[in-house]
Motif scaffolding. Structure first.
Motif, PDB file in Angstrom:
ATOM      1  N   GLY A  58     -34.606   8.607 -34.381  1.00 31.69           N
ATOM      2  CA  GLY A  58     -33.401   8.795 -34.052  1.00 31.69           C
ATOM      3  C   GLY A  58     -32.722   7.442 -33.922  1.00 31.69           C
ATOM      4  O   GLY A  58     -31.345   7.381 -33.710  1.00 31.69           O
ATOM      5  N   SER A  59     -33.238   6.410 -34.320  1.00 40.26           N
ATOM      6  CA  SER A  59     -32.479   4.985 -34.085  1.00 40.26           C
ATOM      7  C   SER A  59     -31.480   4.829 -35.419  1.00 40.26           C
ATOM      8  O   SER A  59     -30.913   3.689 -35.391  1.00 40.26           O
ATOM      9  CB  SER A  59     -33.246   3.768 -33.910  1.00 40.26           C
ATOM     10  OG  SER A  59     -34.286   3.624 -34.762  1.00 40.26           O
ATOM     11  N   GLY A  60     -31.801   5.467 -36.404  1.00 40.84           N
ATOM     12  CA  GLY A  60     -30.830   5.465 -37.505  1.00 40.84           C
ATOM     13  C   GLY A  60     -31.658   4.920 -38.772  1.00 40.84           C
ATOM     14  O   GLY A  60     -31.133   4.491 -39.808  1.00 40.84           O
ATOM     15  N   LYS A  61     -32.984   4.736 -38.735  1.00 36.90           N
ATOM     16  CA  LYS A  61     -33.663   4.334 -39.995  1.00 36.90           C
ATOM     17  C   LYS A  61     -33.433   4.907 -41.293  1.00 36.90           C
ATOM     18  O   LYS A  61     -33.006   3.995 -42.406  1.00 36.90           O
ATOM     19  CB  LYS A  61     -35.235   4.112 -39.516  1.00 36.90           C
ATOM     20  CG  LYS A  61     -35.444   3.460 -38.272  1.00 36.90           C
ATOM     21  CD  LYS A  61     -36.953   3.365 -37.931  1.00 36.90           C
ATOM     22  CE  LYS A  61     -37.652   4.592 -37.813  1.00 36.90           C
ATOM     23  NZ  LYS A  61     -37.129   5.481 -36.620  1.00 36.90           N
ATOM     24  N   SER A  62     -33.717   6.171 -41.259  1.00 33.07           N
ATOM     25  CA  SER A  62     -33.404   6.982 -42.571  1.00 33.07           C
ATOM     26  C   SER A  62     -32.051   6.873 -42.773  1.00 33.07           C
ATOM     27  O   SER A  62     -31.886   6.907 -44.204  1.00 33.07           O
ATOM     28  CB  SER A  62     -33.925   8.510 -42.033  1.00 33.07           C
ATOM     29  OG  SER A  62     -35.406   8.650 -41.904  1.00 33.07           O
ATOM     30  N   THR A  63     -31.355   6.960 -41.784  1.00 30.49           N
ATOM     31  CA  THR A  63     -29.686   6.976 -42.376  1.00 30.49           C
ATOM     32  C   THR A  63     -29.377   5.601 -43.152  1.00 30.49           C
ATOM     33  O   THR A  63     -28.688   5.469 -44.073  1.00 30.49           O
ATOM     34  CB  THR A  63     -28.961   7.063 -41.039  1.00 30.49           C
ATOM     35  OG1 THR A  63     -29.179   8.441 -40.309  1.00 30.49           O
ATOM     36  CG2 THR A  63     -27.286   7.145 -41.348  1.00 30.49           C
ATOM     37  N   LEU A  64     -29.976   4.488 -42.547  1.00 30.83           N
ATOM     38  CA  LEU A  64     -29.866   3.382 -43.124  1.00 30.83           C
ATOM     39  C   LEU A  64     -30.318   3.335 -44.743  1.00 30.83           C
ATOM     40  O   LEU A  64     -29.789   2.834 -45.470  1.00 30.83           O
ATOM     41  CB  LEU A  64     -30.603   2.098 -42.372  1.00 30.83           C
ATOM     42  CG  LEU A  64     -30.655   0.729 -42.825  1.00 30.83           C
ATOM     43  CD1 LEU A  64     -29.098   0.101 -42.940  1.00 30.83           C
ATOM     44  CD2 LEU A  64     -31.593   0.048 -42.279  1.00 30.83           C
TER      45      LEU A  64
HETATM   46  N1  LIG Z   1     -27.477  15.303 -41.245  1.00 30.61           N
HETATM   47  C1  LIG Z   1     -27.384  14.875 -40.258  1.00 30.61           C
HETATM   48  N2  LIG Z   1     -26.424  15.513 -39.131  1.00 30.61           N
HETATM   49  C2  LIG Z   1     -26.372  15.228 -38.013  1.00 30.61           C
HETATM   50  N3  LIG Z   1     -26.854  14.305 -37.267  1.00 30.61           N
HETATM   51  C3  LIG Z   1     -27.861  13.564 -38.079  1.00 30.61           C
HETATM   52  C4  LIG Z   1     -28.106  13.798 -39.423  1.00 30.61           C
HETATM   53  N4  LIG Z   1     -29.040  12.930 -39.858  1.00 30.61           N
HETATM   54  C5  LIG Z   1     -29.253  12.313 -38.891  1.00 30.61           C
HETATM   55  N5  LIG Z   1     -28.432  12.759 -37.640  1.00 30.61           N
HETATM   56  C6  LIG Z   1     -28.752  12.108 -36.488  1.00 30.61           C
HETATM   57  O1  LIG Z   1     -28.556  10.753 -36.501  1.00 30.61           O
HETATM   58  C7  LIG Z   1     -29.444   9.956 -35.777  1.00 30.61           C
HETATM   59  C8  LIG Z   1     -30.263   8.848 -36.721  1.00 30.61           C
HETATM   60  O2  LIG Z   1     -31.091   9.797 -37.329  1.00 30.61           O
HETATM   61  P1  LIG Z   1     -32.064   9.011 -38.275  1.00 30.61           P
HETATM   62  O3  LIG Z   1     -32.706  10.244 -39.249  1.00 30.61           O
HETATM   63  O4  LIG Z   1     -31.466   8.074 -39.241  1.00 30.61           O
HETATM   64  O5  LIG Z   1     -33.162   8.342 -37.475  1.00 30.61           O
HETATM   65  P2  LIG Z   1     -34.426   7.683 -37.742  1.00 30.61           P
HETATM   66  O6  LIG Z   1     -34.633   6.543 -37.032  1.00 30.61           O
HETATM   67  O7  LIG Z   1     -34.873   7.960 -39.157  1.00 30.61           O
HETATM   68  O8  LIG Z   1     -35.427   8.808 -36.958  1.00 30.61           O
HETATM   69  P3  LIG Z   1     -37.239   9.241 -37.124  1.00 30.61           P
HETATM   70  O9  LIG Z   1     -37.998   7.999 -36.863  1.00 30.61           O
HETATM   71  O10 LIG Z   1     -37.351  10.435 -36.134  1.00 30.61           O
HETATM   72  O11 LIG Z   1     -37.102   9.641 -38.764  1.00 30.61           O
HETATM   73  C9  LIG Z   1     -30.042  10.981 -34.794  1.00 30.61           C
HETATM   74  O12 LIG Z   1     -29.523  11.018 -33.747  1.00 30.61           O
HETATM   75  C10 LIG Z   1     -30.083  12.057 -35.674  1.00 30.61           C
HETATM   76  O13 LIG Z   1     -30.138  13.461 -35.012  1.00 30.61           O
END
Ligand SMILES: Nc1ncnc2c1ncn2[C@@H]1O[C@H](COP(=O)(O)OP(=O)(O)OP(=O)(O)O)[C@@H](O)[C@H]1O
Ligand SMILES: [Mg+2]
Length: 235
Positions: free
Chosen positions: A51-57
């Motif tokens: 949930g720290s934002g890695k995939s979003t990045l």
């Molecule tokens: N499409 C979306 N709509 C709403 N919230 C989202 C969406 N995608 C991600 N989030 C939220 O944004 C935050 C970052 O998500 P992200 O998927 O980037 O985390 P992550 O570091 O990749 O986590 P993980 O290690 O579990 O894969 C989280 O709080 C997640 O719930």
């Protein structure tokens, strides 16, 4: 580490990038003022809690999504916010993506899967692309698998085919989201060996991972927490 291959050329540049999902009280600030320069030839691991934002990045680096505010450049070209077609083109030319769950199409043969990204490539003629067989060699698979379907090879082999597919457009950056998340340690090692070899050849690699032994392969580790990049560990 392929320091000889590294250059000062910025393959990706993020300035004050924020990403907010949703609106109002339910909104989530997934990225919160991220600044990042990725140099050609780097091998970066992105680590941090769920949930720290890695995939979003990674999605923003890969032009699969746009930031809420801030600037993104790939190979010195600004990623357009409004022109989705241009963004898709940019992605097709410059980005290779490897997913945790492979994302191969079962209706297609291995060869067709690997060829797929090329259908979206605007052929400017300046790129000399490797033959599909050469791509399969690169990921240490026998060419005989080209005529099989993904369902007819193992999980580890599927991920290697997915890497070959990600390389098919000769990308500027290979972005990998938990590429070893569904693999046992032997298959993880063989995937990481492939990344090492590619990086030696100068391919820029960014890997999101929870696995410290995967992060060990990187020349630079960036840590995310609550949508922010924390301090970096370099080699
Ligand atoms: N499409 C979306 N709509 C709403 N919230 C989202 C969406 N995608 C991600 N989030 C939220 O944004 C935050 C970052 O998500 P992200 O998927 O980037 O985390 P992550 O570091 O990749 O986590 P993980 O290690 O579990 O894969 C989280 O709080 C997640 O719930
Ligand atoms: Mg994720």
């Amino acid at each position: 580490m392929s320091s000889k291959q590294m250059s000062d050329r910025k393959v990706a540049y993020l300035e004050e990038v924020t990403k907010v999902y949703g609106e109002g009280r339910n909104s989530v600030r997934a990225l919160d003022g991220v600044n990042l320069s990725v140099l050609s030839g780097e091998f970066i691991a992105v680590v941090g809690p769920s949930g720290s934002g890695k995939s979003t990045l990674l999605h923003i680096l890969g032009c699969m999504d746009i930031p809420t505010t801030g600037t993104v450049e790939i190979d010195g070209e600004p990623v357009p916010r409004t022109n989705e077609r241009k963004r898709t083109e940019l992605r097709g030319e410059k980005i290779g993506f490897v997913f945790q769950s492979f994302h191969l199409l079962n209706e297609l043969t291995v060869r067709e899967n690997v060829e797929l990204p090329r259908m979206f490539l605007r052929r400017s003629g300046e790129k000399k692309l490797a033959e599909i067989g050469e791509l399969i060699d690169k990921v240490n698979m026998p060419r005989a698998v080209l005529d099989r379907r993904p369902s007819e090879i193992s999980g580890g082999e599927r991920q290697r085919v997915a890497i070959a597919r990600a390389l098919a457009n000769d990308p500027s950056m290979l972005l990998c989201d938990e590429p070893t998340g569904n693999l046992d340690s032997a298959n993880s090692d063989s995937v990481m060996k492939i990344f090492d070899g590619l990086n030696e050849e100068g391919v820029t690699i960014i890997v999101v991972t929870h696995n410290p032994s995967v992060a060990d392969h990187a020349s630079r580790i960036v840590t995310m927490r609550d949508g922010k990049l924390l301090g970096e560990v370099g080699e």
